[in-house]
Design an enzyme around this catalytic site. Structure first.
Site, PDB file in Angstrom:
ATOM      1  N   TYR A  38       0.679  -1.094  -0.025  1.00 35.37           N
ATOM      2  CA  TYR A  38      -0.036   0.145  -0.196  1.00 35.37           C
ATOM      3  C   TYR A  38       0.854   1.280   0.157  1.00 35.37           C
ATOM      4  O   TYR A  38       0.418   2.289  -0.591  1.00 35.37           O
ATOM      5  CB  TYR A  38      -0.973  -0.008   1.340  1.00 35.37           C
ATOM      6  CG  TYR A  38      -2.228  -0.728   0.924  1.00 35.37           C
ATOM      7  CD1 TYR A  38      -1.958  -2.001   0.747  1.00 35.37           C
ATOM      8  CD2 TYR A  38      -3.375  -0.155   1.168  1.00 35.37           C
ATOM      9  CE1 TYR A  38      -3.257  -2.775   0.745  1.00 35.37           C
ATOM     10  CE2 TYR A  38      -4.631  -0.902   1.105  1.00 35.37           C
ATOM     11  CZ  TYR A  38      -4.380  -2.392   0.994  1.00 35.37           C
ATOM     12  OH  TYR A  38      -5.686  -2.970   0.639  1.00 35.37           O
ATOM     13  N   LYS A  84       4.125 -15.560   3.090  1.00 34.36           N
ATOM     14  CA  LYS A  84       4.282 -16.297   1.833  1.00 34.36           C
ATOM     15  C   LYS A  84       5.887 -16.441   1.434  1.00 34.36           C
ATOM     16  O   LYS A  84       6.474 -15.926   0.803  1.00 34.36           O
ATOM     17  CB  LYS A  84       3.629 -15.442   0.553  1.00 34.36           C
ATOM     18  CG  LYS A  84       3.809 -16.177  -0.958  1.00 34.36           C
ATOM     19  CD  LYS A  84       2.649 -17.371  -0.906  1.00 34.36           C
ATOM     20  CE  LYS A  84       2.857 -18.037  -2.103  1.00 34.36           C
ATOM     21  NZ  LYS A  84       2.064 -19.037  -2.440  1.00 34.36           N
ATOM     22  N   ASP A 143      -2.071 -18.656   1.111  1.00 28.99           N
ATOM     23  CA  ASP A 143      -3.141 -19.409   0.215  1.00 28.99           C
ATOM     24  C   ASP A 143      -3.680 -20.682   0.896  1.00 28.99           C
ATOM     25  O   ASP A 143      -4.821 -20.886   0.809  1.00 28.99           O
ATOM     26  CB  ASP A 143      -2.324 -20.009  -1.154  1.00 28.99           C
ATOM     27  CG  ASP A 143      -1.091 -20.526  -0.980  1.00 28.99           C
ATOM     28  OD1 ASP A 143      -0.399 -20.508   0.182  1.00 28.99           O
ATOM     29  OD2 ASP A 143      -0.409 -20.811  -1.882  1.00 28.99           O
ATOM     30  N   ASP A 193      -5.969  -7.524   4.069  1.00 29.11           N
ATOM     31  CA  ASP A 193      -7.164  -6.919   3.224  1.00 29.11           C
ATOM     32  C   ASP A 193      -8.235  -7.976   2.690  1.00 29.11           C
ATOM     33  O   ASP A 193      -9.216  -8.109   2.966  1.00 29.11           O
ATOM     34  CB  ASP A 193      -6.879  -5.964   2.021  1.00 29.11           C
ATOM     35  CG  ASP A 193      -7.898  -5.107   1.515  1.00 29.11           C
ATOM     36  OD1 ASP A 193      -8.752  -4.990   1.926  1.00 29.11           O
ATOM     37  OD2 ASP A 193      -7.673  -5.240   0.251  1.00 29.11           O
ATOM     38  N   ASP A 232     -11.824  -9.762   4.069  1.00 27.51           N
ATOM     39  CA  ASP A 232     -13.157  -9.889   3.331  1.00 27.51           C
ATOM     40  C   ASP A 232     -13.614 -11.225   3.144  1.00 27.51           C
ATOM     41  O   ASP A 232     -14.954 -11.675   3.238  1.00 27.51           O
ATOM     42  CB  ASP A 232     -13.050  -9.478   1.755  1.00 27.51           C
ATOM     43  CG  ASP A 232     -13.432  -8.047   1.735  1.00 27.51           C
ATOM     44  OD1 ASP A 232     -13.098  -7.085   2.524  1.00 27.51           O
ATOM     45  OD2 ASP A 232     -13.643  -7.632   0.557  1.00 27.51           O
TER      46      ASP A 232
HETATM   47  C1  IPM Z   1     -10.552  -2.050   3.780  1.00 28.30           C
HETATM   48  C2  IPM Z   1     -10.662  -1.504   2.342  1.00 28.30           C
HETATM   49  C3  IPM Z   1      -9.531  -0.430   2.283  1.00 28.30           C
HETATM   50  C4  IPM Z   1      -8.398  -1.087   2.251  1.00 28.30           C
HETATM   51  C5  IPM Z   1      -9.924   0.106   0.764  1.00 28.30           C
HETATM   52  C6  IPM Z   1     -11.249   1.069   0.751  1.00 28.30           C
HETATM   53  C7  IPM Z   1      -8.871   1.292   0.469  1.00 28.30           C
HETATM   54  O1  IPM Z   1     -10.568  -2.478   1.477  1.00 28.30           O
HETATM   55  O2  IPM Z   1     -10.349  -1.442   4.862  1.00 28.30           O
HETATM   56  O3  IPM Z   1     -10.424  -3.334   4.127  1.00 28.30           O
HETATM   57  O4  IPM Z   1      -7.963  -1.692   1.053  1.00 28.30           O
HETATM   58  O5  IPM Z   1      -7.684  -1.134   3.120  1.00 28.30           O
HETATM   59 MG    MG Z   2     -10.941  -4.413   2.249  1.00 29.17          MG
END
Ligand code: IPM
Ligand code: MG
Length: 367
Positions: free
Chosen positions: A141, A191, A223, A247, A251
């Site tokens: 990032y 990794k 993975d 990240d 999700d």
């Molecule tokens: C998160 C989001 C952010 C990230 C985005 C919106 C930049 O996906 O907080 O997980 O990638 O960190």
């Molecule tokens: Mg995210």
């Protein structure tokens, strides 16, 4: 006691869910006699529209002066041109860096009443209760070089994955210290079979494991971890990993809880002492994005923001009882069968964002 909270609602459903987070905090303030003062700041696409940049200096100042920050979400189709020079996401990424919030805590719990809301088999979800510690101010990032250019081969791009020993060590320490307050298990995700940064990560994680003999460490490739999160999610206690892996894995992990809309997060950093006392400075946000498809429809799930507000009470203000009171109100609303569309299954009462917020407030007032 009086506390100042910077509120950065952002774009899409950000303002809708953050409003409910504020209502929940106000209700807690009434019940427990605390005063929460909210100071709003611009961030994301709306900040680009009004000031030309996603993170105005004033927003950073408001946040620095506050005792903690409640964040909504940023982004939307209006600002999605990949060649644009300013992006809403710079708002969230920039503020994490500006406030040096290197540790992102994302608790994932599969609540008994919501097992049906997940597409996964219910029997695999029983007992799922872990925290992902995501490194938040390093890696792909931020590291340089990070740019695009053109040469004789055409368009080129580079992102750099750099980690220092100091960065890896301090995030691992957050994980190990947290594991000591939980079930004493750390899964360190890397990794290392491919990446140099992964080999550094694993080396330091092995050293760290020796410093915490009471904590059981598993070193797992990212993975394999993605697979195990689905196959055997109940085996995790604390998961620690670098920025990008965290990240992606969070999700994925949100599917276990039933919806992205439910998951809160806390971002903590170097500023250990809060002038309000009792906790440390932090930024709190639901892990979901701005969900432009449902923005303005009063259909978003505000529980991620409300549960982030509970984490804020606990971690930034040291108000454990207040945090639990709010979390119990949320649990009651869910066990009573109220569901926003994202977590509704056949037979449930579907409620709007504002109704859900009000139900939580009612339970805070009359537990
Ligand atoms: C998160 C989001 C952010 C990230 C985005 C919106 C930049 O996906 O907080 O997980 O990638 O960190
Ligand atoms: Mg995210």
């Amino acid at each position: 006691m009086k506390y100042t909270i910077a509120v950065l609602p952002g774009d899409g459903i950000g303002p809708e869910v953050t409003t409910e987070g504020k209502h929940a905090l106000d209700a807690i303030g009434q019940v427990f006699s605390h005063q929460f003062e909210f100071v709003e700041g611009l961030v994301g696409g709306i900040a680009i529209d009004e000031t030309g940049i996603a993170l105005p200096e004033e927003t950073i100042e408001i946040s620095r002066r506050a005792d903690s920050v409640l964040f909504g979400a940023v982004g939307g189709p209006k600002w999605d041109d990949p060649s644009a020079s300013v992006r809403p996401e710079d708002g969230i990424i920039g503020i994490r860096k500006a406030l040096r919030l290197y540790a992102n805590l994302r608790p994932v719990v599969a609540q008994k009443d919501l097992l049906k809301a997940s597409p996964l088999k219910e029997e695999n979800l029983i007992g799922v209760d872990f925290v992902v510690i995501r490194e938040l101010t390093g890696g792909l990032y931020f590291a340089k070089p990070k740019k695009r250019w053109t040469n004789r081969n055409g368009r080129m791009a580079v992102d750099t994955l750099t980690y220092s020993e100091k960065e890896v060590r301090r995030i691992l320490k957050v994980a190990y210290d947290l594991a000591r307050t939980r079930r004493h298990r750390v899964a360190s995700v890397d990794k290392f079979n491919v990446l140099e940064s992964g080999r550094l990560w694993r080396e330091i994680a092995i050293e760290m494991a020796a410093e915490y003999p009471d904590v059981e460490t598993t070193h797992i490739l990212v993975d394999a971890c993605a697979m195990k999160l689905i196959q055997d999610p109940g085996s995790f206690d604390v998961i620690v990993t670098e920025n990008m892996f965290g990240d992606i894995l969070t999700d994925e992990a949100s599917v276990l809880a039933g919806s992205m809309g439910l998951l809160p997060s806390a971002s903590l950093g170097l500023k250990k002492v809060n002038k309000a006392g009792g906790g440390q400075f932090g930024l709190y946000e639901p892990i979901h994005g701005s969900a432009p498809d449902i923005a303005g429809k009063n259909a978003a799930n505000p529980l991620g923001s409300i549960l982030s507000a509970a984490m804020l009470l606990r971690l930034s203000f040291g108000l454990e009882q207040e945090a639990e009171h709010l979390e119990q109100a949320v649990a009651r609303v869910i066990s009573d069968g109220h569901r926003t569309p994202d977590i509704a299954t056949a037979g449930d009462t579907v409620v709007t964002t504002t109704e859900m917020g009000k139900l939580v407030v009612d339970h805070v007032n009359n537990p």
